[in-house]
Write a protein that holds these residues in place. Sequence first.
Motif, PDB file in Angstrom:
ATOM      1  N   THR A   1      79.429  31.924  28.354  1.00 49.22           N
ATOM      2  CA  THR A   1      78.169  31.930  27.639  1.00 49.22           C
ATOM      3  C   THR A   1      77.605  30.539  27.437  1.00 49.22           C
ATOM      4  O   THR A   1      76.533  30.393  26.881  1.00 49.22           O
ATOM      5  N   ASN A   2      78.312  29.499  27.884  1.00 51.19           N
ATOM      6  CA  ASN A   2      77.870  28.127  27.619  1.00 51.19           C
ATOM      7  C   ASN A   2      77.199  27.503  28.831  1.00 51.19           C
ATOM      8  O   ASN A   2      77.361  26.336  29.111  1.00 51.19           O
ATOM      9  N   GLY A   3      76.426  28.251  29.605  1.00 54.74           N
ATOM     10  CA  GLY A   3      75.765  27.691  30.760  1.00 54.74           C
ATOM     11  C   GLY A   3      76.621  27.710  32.009  1.00 54.74           C
ATOM     12  O   GLY A   3      76.204  27.248  33.058  1.00 54.74           O
ATOM     13  N   PHE A   4      77.825  28.247  31.924  1.00 56.29           N
ATOM     14  CA  PHE A   4      78.670  28.355  33.092  1.00 56.29           C
ATOM     15  C   PHE A   4      78.432  29.723  33.696  1.00 56.29           C
ATOM     16  O   PHE A   4      78.229  30.703  33.006  1.00 56.29           O
ATOM     17  N   GLU A   5      78.494  29.792  35.011  1.00 59.38           N
ATOM     18  CA  GLU A   5      78.270  31.072  35.646  1.00 59.38           C
ATOM     19  C   GLU A   5      79.507  31.480  36.426  1.00 59.38           C
ATOM     20  O   GLU A   5      80.154  30.635  37.042  1.00 59.38           O
ATOM     21  N   PRO A   6      79.849  32.785  36.408  1.00 58.78           N
ATOM     22  CA  PRO A   6      81.006  33.240  37.157  1.00 58.78           C
ATOM     23  C   PRO A   6      80.715  33.217  38.652  1.00 58.78           C
ATOM     24  O   PRO A   6      79.581  33.406  39.075  1.00 58.78           O
ATOM     25  N   VAL A   7      81.751  32.972  39.436  1.00 58.22           N
ATOM     26  CA  VAL A   7      81.621  32.964  40.879  1.00 58.22           C
ATOM     27  C   VAL A   7      82.364  34.171  41.414  1.00 58.22           C
ATOM     28  O   VAL A   7      83.518  34.397  41.073  1.00 58.22           O
ATOM     29  N   GLU A   8      81.704  34.950  42.262  1.00 55.53           N
ATOM     30  CA  GLU A   8      82.333  36.135  42.815  1.00 55.53           C
ATOM     31  C   GLU A   8      83.133  35.761  44.044  1.00 55.53           C
ATOM     32  O   GLU A   8      82.766  34.865  44.802  1.00 55.53           O
ATOM     33  N   ALA A   9      84.239  36.450  44.234  1.00 53.23           N
ATOM     34  CA  ALA A   9      85.014  36.257  45.449  1.00 53.23           C
ATOM     35  C   ALA A   9      84.267  36.907  46.598  1.00 53.23           C
ATOM     36  O   ALA A   9      83.634  37.949  46.436  1.00 53.23           O
ATOM     37  N   SER A  10      84.320  36.282  47.767  1.00 59.88           N
ATOM     38  CA  SER A  10      83.583  36.836  48.905  1.00 59.88           C
ATOM     39  C   SER A  10      84.299  38.079  49.407  1.00 59.88           C
ATOM     40  O   SER A  10      85.510  38.117  49.550  1.00 59.88           O
ATOM     41  N   ILE A  11      83.519  39.107  49.702  1.00 53.80           N
ATOM     42  CA  ILE A  11      84.032  40.384  50.171  1.00 53.80           C
ATOM     43  C   ILE A  11      83.370  40.666  51.515  1.00 53.80           C
ATOM     44  O   ILE A  11      82.146  40.601  51.630  1.00 53.80           O
ATOM     45  N   PRO A  12      84.131  40.950  52.549  1.00 50.98           N
ATOM     46  CA  PRO A  12      83.494  41.274  53.819  1.00 50.98           C
ATOM     47  C   PRO A  12      82.671  42.544  53.669  1.00 50.98           C
ATOM     48  O   PRO A  12      83.101  43.515  53.055  1.00 50.98           O
ATOM     49  N   GLU A  13      81.483  42.523  54.256  1.00 52.18           N
ATOM     50  CA  GLU A  13      80.549  43.641  54.103  1.00 52.18           C
ATOM     51  C   GLU A  13      80.883  44.803  55.031  1.00 52.18           C
ATOM     52  O   GLU A  13      80.504  45.924  54.774  1.00 52.18           O
TER      53      GLU A  13
ATOM     54  N   ILE B   1      85.995  35.071  39.216  1.00 49.58           N
ATOM     55  CA  ILE B   1      86.674  33.855  38.786  1.00 49.58           C
ATOM     56  C   ILE B   1      85.630  32.946  38.172  1.00 49.58           C
ATOM     57  O   ILE B   1      84.669  32.554  38.835  1.00 49.58           O
ATOM     58  N   ALA B   2      85.796  32.612  36.902  1.00 50.48           N
ATOM     59  CA  ALA B   2      84.825  31.782  36.211  1.00 50.48           C
ATOM     60  C   ALA B   2      85.066  30.327  36.592  1.00 50.48           C
ATOM     61  O   ALA B   2      86.188  29.842  36.557  1.00 50.48           O
ATOM     62  N   THR B   3      83.987  29.659  36.981  1.00 49.53           N
ATOM     63  CA  THR B   3      84.063  28.239  37.298  1.00 49.53           C
ATOM     64  C   THR B   3      82.915  27.510  36.620  1.00 49.53           C
ATOM     65  O   THR B   3      81.909  28.109  36.259  1.00 49.53           O
ATOM     66  N   THR B   4      83.078  26.222  36.469  1.00 49.16           N
ATOM     67  CA  THR B   4      82.018  25.394  35.919  1.00 49.16           C
ATOM     68  C   THR B   4      81.081  24.994  37.057  1.00 49.16           C
ATOM     69  O   THR B   4      81.416  25.167  38.226  1.00 49.16           O
ATOM     70  N   PRO B   5      79.906  24.449  36.739  1.00 52.32           N
ATOM     71  CA  PRO B   5      78.994  24.018  37.801  1.00 52.32           C
ATOM     72  C   PRO B   5      79.594  22.946  38.721  1.00 52.32           C
ATOM     73  O   PRO B   5      79.215  22.857  39.880  1.00 52.32           O
ATOM     74  N   ASP B   6      80.542  22.160  38.225  1.00 48.78           N
ATOM     75  CA  ASP B   6      81.145  21.134  39.078  1.00 48.78           C
ATOM     76  C   ASP B   6      82.395  21.622  39.809  1.00 48.78           C
ATOM     77  O   ASP B   6      83.101  20.830  40.413  1.00 48.78           O
ATOM     78  N   GLY B   7      82.681  22.919  39.764  1.00 50.22           N
ATOM     79  CA  GLY B   7      83.752  23.508  40.559  1.00 50.22           C
ATOM     80  C   GLY B   7      85.096  23.639  39.872  1.00 50.22           C
ATOM     81  O   GLY B   7      86.045  24.099  40.486  1.00 50.22           O
ATOM     82  N   LYS B   8      85.214  23.259  38.618  1.00 50.93           N
ATOM     83  CA  LYS B   8      86.486  23.412  37.904  1.00 50.93           C
ATOM     84  C   LYS B   8      86.671  24.871  37.513  1.00 50.93           C
ATOM     85  O   LYS B   8      85.713  25.556  37.180  1.00 50.93           O
ATOM     86  N   ARG B   9      87.906  25.337  37.531  1.00 52.79           N
ATOM     87  CA  ARG B   9      88.197  26.705  37.104  1.00 52.79           C
ATOM     88  C   ARG B   9      88.318  26.743  35.593  1.00 52.79           C
ATOM     89  O   ARG B   9      88.922  25.875  34.987  1.00 52.79           O
ATOM     90  N   LEU B  10      87.737  27.767  34.993  1.00 51.52           N
ATOM     91  CA  LEU B  10      87.867  27.984  33.551  1.00 51.52           C
ATOM     92  C   LEU B  10      89.088  28.857  33.324  1.00 51.52           C
ATOM     93  O   LEU B  10      89.136  29.994  33.783  1.00 51.52           O
TER      94      LEU B  10
ATOM     95  N   PHE C   1      90.762  19.638  37.942  1.00 52.38           N
ATOM     96  CA  PHE C   1      90.625  20.926  38.589  1.00 52.38           C
ATOM     97  C   PHE C   1      90.450  22.090  37.622  1.00 52.38           C
ATOM     98  O   PHE C   1      89.995  23.161  38.015  1.00 52.38           O
ATOM     99  N   VAL C   2      90.841  21.898  36.375  1.00 55.86           N
ATOM    100  CA  VAL C   2      90.882  23.012  35.420  1.00 55.86           C
ATOM    101  C   VAL C   2      90.203  22.590  34.120  1.00 55.86           C
ATOM    102  O   VAL C   2      90.396  21.475  33.641  1.00 55.86           O
ATOM    103  N   GLN C   3      89.407  23.501  33.574  1.00 54.15           N
ATOM    104  CA  GLN C   3      88.788  23.265  32.258  1.00 54.15           C
ATOM    105  C   GLN C   3      89.215  24.393  31.318  1.00 54.15           C
ATOM    106  O   GLN C   3      89.349  25.545  31.738  1.00 54.15           O
ATOM    107  N   LEU C   4      89.417  24.045  30.067  1.00 58.96           N
ATOM    108  CA  LEU C   4      89.869  25.008  29.076  1.00 58.96           C
ATOM    109  C   LEU C   4      88.759  25.988  28.737  1.00 58.96           C
ATOM    110  O   LEU C   4      87.638  25.598  28.445  1.00 58.96           O
ATOM    111  N   GLU C   5      89.094  27.267  28.786  1.00 57.97           N
ATOM    112  CA  GLU C   5      88.158  28.333  28.439  1.00 57.97           C
ATOM    113  C   GLU C   5      88.264  28.616  26.952  1.00 57.97           C
ATOM    114  O   GLU C   5      89.349  28.765  26.419  1.00 57.97           O
ATOM    115  N   ILE C   6      87.138  28.701  26.296  1.00 56.63           N
ATOM    116  CA  ILE C   6      87.143  28.975  24.841  1.00 56.63           C
ATOM    117  C   ILE C   6      86.544  30.340  24.589  1.00 56.63           C
ATOM    118  O   ILE C   6      85.634  30.758  25.172  1.00 56.63           O
TER     119      ILE C   6
END
Length: 161
Positions: free
Chosen positions: A41-53, A79-88, A156-161
């Motif tokens: 909810t803090n401006g971070f957006e979740p990234v979806e894993a790619s799924i073959p169509e 998988i939730a990630t930050t805009p700079d690519g760190k995993r939450l 590589f990793v950011q703490l999720e709150i």
Amino acid sequence: MSDDVKDAGLVAMISSILGGNKRADVVAPPPLTEGPPTAPTNGFEPVEASIPEAAPAKPDNASNAEPAGAKPAEPPAKIATTPDGKRLLPAEAIADLVLGELRKLDDFPASGVSVTVYGYRHWNAMITFAPFSTTFQNATRFRQAMPDLVFKLRRFVQLEI
């Protein structure tokens, strides 16, 4: 690419950065998350894993009805990630990562060790030892390794709150 493959890749990348090709014989790397991440909810957006169509082709004589015992395929967890690519990741998952890296050190105790992750943006970790789980010299050596390990994991990793 499945989450397990991504997690294994992340653990391998962290291990290679830390110079740890030594692994404990019995200890497997801990899972990074125990459940699906929550929606940020803090401006971070979740990234979806790619799924073959493309779906597998069925022969012409196959029926369109699902078999009675088959379960529908569930979509992979996001998988939730930050805009700079760190995993939450939650604090427990980061503590498991830190403990997994420490287990690669020589003479690290198999039990009686606890890692606590605290903070927010610049999270930190604290290690505690149960009485008689290790020697004073080894405990001092492990405590001295913690700041460097935490510094490298923060990239590589950011703490999720």
